[in-house]
Design a protein around this motif. Sequence first.
Motif, PDB file in Angstrom:
ATOM      1  N   GLY A 105       0.783  -1.229   0.000  1.00  0.00           N
ATOM      2  CA  GLY A 105       0.000   0.000   0.000  1.00  0.00           C
ATOM      3  C   GLY A 105       0.815   1.280   0.000  1.00  0.00           C
ATOM      4  O   GLY A 105       0.307   2.346   0.337  1.00  0.00           O
ATOM      5  N   ARG A 106       2.087   1.176  -0.409  1.00  0.00           N
ATOM      6  CA  ARG A 106       2.897   2.395  -0.492  1.00  0.00           C
ATOM      7  C   ARG A 106       2.310   3.344  -1.532  1.00  0.00           C
ATOM      8  O   ARG A 106       1.709   2.914  -2.519  1.00  0.00           O
ATOM      9  CB  ARG A 106       4.343   2.019  -0.874  1.00  0.00           C
ATOM     10  CG  ARG A 106       5.304   3.190  -0.812  1.00  0.00           C
ATOM     11  CD  ARG A 106       6.751   2.762  -1.020  1.00  0.00           C
ATOM     12  NE  ARG A 106       7.636   3.920  -0.969  1.00  0.00           N
ATOM     13  CZ  ARG A 106       8.563   4.194  -1.876  1.00  0.00           C
ATOM     14  NH1 ARG A 106       8.744   3.380  -2.909  1.00  0.00           N
ATOM     15  NH2 ARG A 106       9.314   5.257  -1.763  1.00  0.00           N
ATOM     16  N   GLU A 107       2.490   4.621  -1.328  1.00  0.00           N
ATOM     17  CA  GLU A 107       1.926   5.642  -2.203  1.00  0.00           C
ATOM     18  C   GLU A 107       2.402   5.447  -3.648  1.00  0.00           C
ATOM     19  O   GLU A 107       3.603   5.292  -3.911  1.00  0.00           O
ATOM     20  CB  GLU A 107       2.348   7.021  -1.692  1.00  0.00           C
ATOM     21  CG  GLU A 107       1.622   8.172  -2.335  1.00  0.00           C
ATOM     22  CD  GLU A 107       2.096   9.517  -1.763  1.00  0.00           C
ATOM     23  OE1 GLU A 107       2.127  10.491  -2.530  1.00  0.00           O
ATOM     24  OE2 GLU A 107       2.432   9.559  -0.557  1.00  0.00           O
ATOM     25  N   THR A 108       1.446   5.459  -4.567  1.00  0.00           N
ATOM     26  CA  THR A 108       1.748   5.176  -5.976  1.00  0.00           C
ATOM     27  C   THR A 108       2.768   6.152  -6.553  1.00  0.00           C
ATOM     28  O   THR A 108       3.668   5.754  -7.300  1.00  0.00           O
ATOM     29  CB  THR A 108       0.453   5.209  -6.816  1.00  0.00           C
ATOM     30  OG1 THR A 108      -0.493   4.309  -6.242  1.00  0.00           O
ATOM     31  CG2 THR A 108       0.718   4.802  -8.251  1.00  0.00           C
ATOM     32  N   ALA A 109       2.635   7.425  -6.217  1.00  0.00           N
ATOM     33  CA  ALA A 109       3.564   8.426  -6.750  1.00  0.00           C
ATOM     34  C   ALA A 109       4.995   8.139  -6.313  1.00  0.00           C
ATOM     35  O   ALA A 109       5.947   8.326  -7.096  1.00  0.00           O
ATOM     36  CB  ALA A 109       3.146   9.826  -6.299  1.00  0.00           C
ATOM     37  N   LYS A 110       5.160   7.671  -5.082  1.00  0.00           N
ATOM     38  CA  LYS A 110       6.514   7.367  -4.583  1.00  0.00           C
ATOM     39  C   LYS A 110       7.104   6.152  -5.283  1.00  0.00           C
ATOM     40  O   LYS A 110       8.301   6.130  -5.606  1.00  0.00           O
ATOM     41  CB  LYS A 110       6.471   7.144  -3.066  1.00  0.00           C
ATOM     42  CG  LYS A 110       6.180   8.422  -2.267  1.00  0.00           C
ATOM     43  CD  LYS A 110       6.177   8.165  -0.781  1.00  0.00           C
ATOM     44  CE  LYS A 110       5.959   9.471  -0.010  1.00  0.00           C
ATOM     45  NZ  LYS A 110       5.914   9.230   1.460  1.00  0.00           N
ATOM     46  N   ILE A 111       6.268   5.138  -5.526  1.00  0.00           N
ATOM     47  CA  ILE A 111       6.752   3.963  -6.251  1.00  0.00           C
ATOM     48  C   ILE A 111       7.151   4.365  -7.671  1.00  0.00           C
ATOM     49  O   ILE A 111       8.212   3.963  -8.176  1.00  0.00           O
ATOM     50  CB  ILE A 111       5.679   2.856  -6.306  1.00  0.00           C
ATOM     51  CG1 ILE A 111       5.260   2.417  -4.895  1.00  0.00           C
ATOM     52  CG2 ILE A 111       6.195   1.655  -7.096  1.00  0.00           C
ATOM     53  CD1 ILE A 111       4.115   1.408  -4.873  1.00  0.00           C
ATOM     54  N   ALA A 112       6.315   5.176  -8.323  1.00  0.00           N
ATOM     55  CA  ALA A 112       6.599   5.611  -9.700  1.00  0.00           C
ATOM     56  C   ALA A 112       7.887   6.424  -9.758  1.00  0.00           C
ATOM     57  O   ALA A 112       8.695   6.268 -10.686  1.00  0.00           O
ATOM     58  CB  ALA A 112       5.430   6.431 -10.240  1.00  0.00           C
ATOM     59  N   ALA A 113       8.098   7.295  -8.766  1.00  0.00           N
ATOM     60  CA  ALA A 113       9.320   8.107  -8.738  1.00  0.00           C
ATOM     61  C   ALA A 113      10.552   7.231  -8.541  1.00  0.00           C
ATOM     62  O   ALA A 113      11.582   7.417  -9.216  1.00  0.00           O
ATOM     63  CB  ALA A 113       9.221   9.148  -7.619  1.00  0.00           C
ATOM     64  N   ASP A 114      10.456   6.252  -7.644  1.00  0.00           N
ATOM     65  CA  ASP A 114      11.596   5.363  -7.399  1.00  0.00           C
ATOM     66  C   ASP A 114      11.855   4.450  -8.594  1.00  0.00           C
ATOM     67  O   ASP A 114      13.008   4.089  -8.873  1.00  0.00           O
ATOM     68  CB  ASP A 114      11.361   4.538  -6.133  1.00  0.00           C
ATOM     69  CG  ASP A 114      11.461   5.374  -4.860  1.00  0.00           C
ATOM     70  OD1 ASP A 114      11.851   6.562  -4.956  1.00  0.00           O
ATOM     71  OD2 ASP A 114      11.138   4.851  -3.781  1.00  0.00           O
ATOM     72  N   PHE A 115      10.806   4.080  -9.307  1.00  0.00           N
ATOM     73  CA  PHE A 115      10.978   3.298 -10.534  1.00  0.00           C
ATOM     74  C   PHE A 115      11.801   4.097 -11.547  1.00  0.00           C
ATOM     75  O   PHE A 115      12.768   3.582 -12.123  1.00  0.00           O
ATOM     76  CB  PHE A 115       9.612   2.937 -11.127  1.00  0.00           C
ATOM     77  CG  PHE A 115       9.687   2.400 -12.526  1.00  0.00           C
ATOM     78  CD1 PHE A 115      10.137   1.112 -12.771  1.00  0.00           C
ATOM     79  CD2 PHE A 115       9.319   3.198 -13.609  1.00  0.00           C
ATOM     80  CE1 PHE A 115      10.224   0.619 -14.066  1.00  0.00           C
ATOM     81  CE2 PHE A 115       9.390   2.713 -14.905  1.00  0.00           C
ATOM     82  CZ  PHE A 115       9.845   1.427 -15.142  1.00  0.00           C
TER      83      PHE A 115
END
Length: 289
Positions: A197-207
């Motif tokens: 459930g980590r924030e989608t924007a943070k996952i996208a940025a780290d990707f």
Amino acid sequence: PRKKIIRVQHHHAHIVSAMAENGLTGKVIGLAMDGTGYGSDGTAWGCEFLVADEVDFQRAGHLQPYPLPGSDKAIREPWRVATSLLRESFGNDWQDIAQGVGMKEHCLHFDLLDSIMSSGFNSPLSSSLGRVFDAVAAILGIRQAVSFEGQAAMELEATANVPAETTYPFLIRYEEGSSILDFRPLIRSLAHDRIRGRETAKIAADFHSTIISSLAAMACMIRERTELEKAVLSGGCFQNRILLEGVTRQLEKEGFAVYIHKRLPPNDGGIALGQAVIAASLLLAAETY
């Protein structure tokens, strides 16, 4: 009059188009990043590290290939590519993970897709970076199907609107004269973040941060073998501003002279120049010898 057909490899043309635009001659390290283009080994390329000049190229590195279930359908339906990368990354547990990240609506197709990927039926191998962006957009619930090329990747880029916090793991191995980039650790970590459930924007940025780091690391490995200091960036993935600026900055920090498109588009709209330059160079070389 006699006509001569000169065949030019797609990603070679990408790199030479950027070389011509920047007035470069001689060997460079070319980073050709796009959706899919026919490769000289019969697979669909798209994350290619070439040692190239105006006449020829060698494939010095690439992304580890993965199947595209349904072939062209996978381009229109990124969730299909997501199943492939999850299967590559999680093995027999991939269907549970796919449901865990929120792809339940497609679960009735999972057994069939698993079967065709196992057999290779209508599932060509690809090393495309563009399709990885599509797959991650599907895994994060951003876009499951697209109505135009690049839609999922564009929405993933727009989602990455916060600073990156970390870099996901990735592997690089050296096999038979080529560097192979392996994103399975990235996909595993990213999927677990999604399930937690980590924030989608943070996952996208780290990707995005991970892709930038991995492309720069590959270029550095190839420089160690070739002693080439010029890096040329081309291909539709470099329409992504986060990727283009991040890779340029990272490579410059590593001491590369970096060359990008300024007037031509980096996507297929710019490759005709590269095709023409390669064809002319081959004709000149033939006349010389």
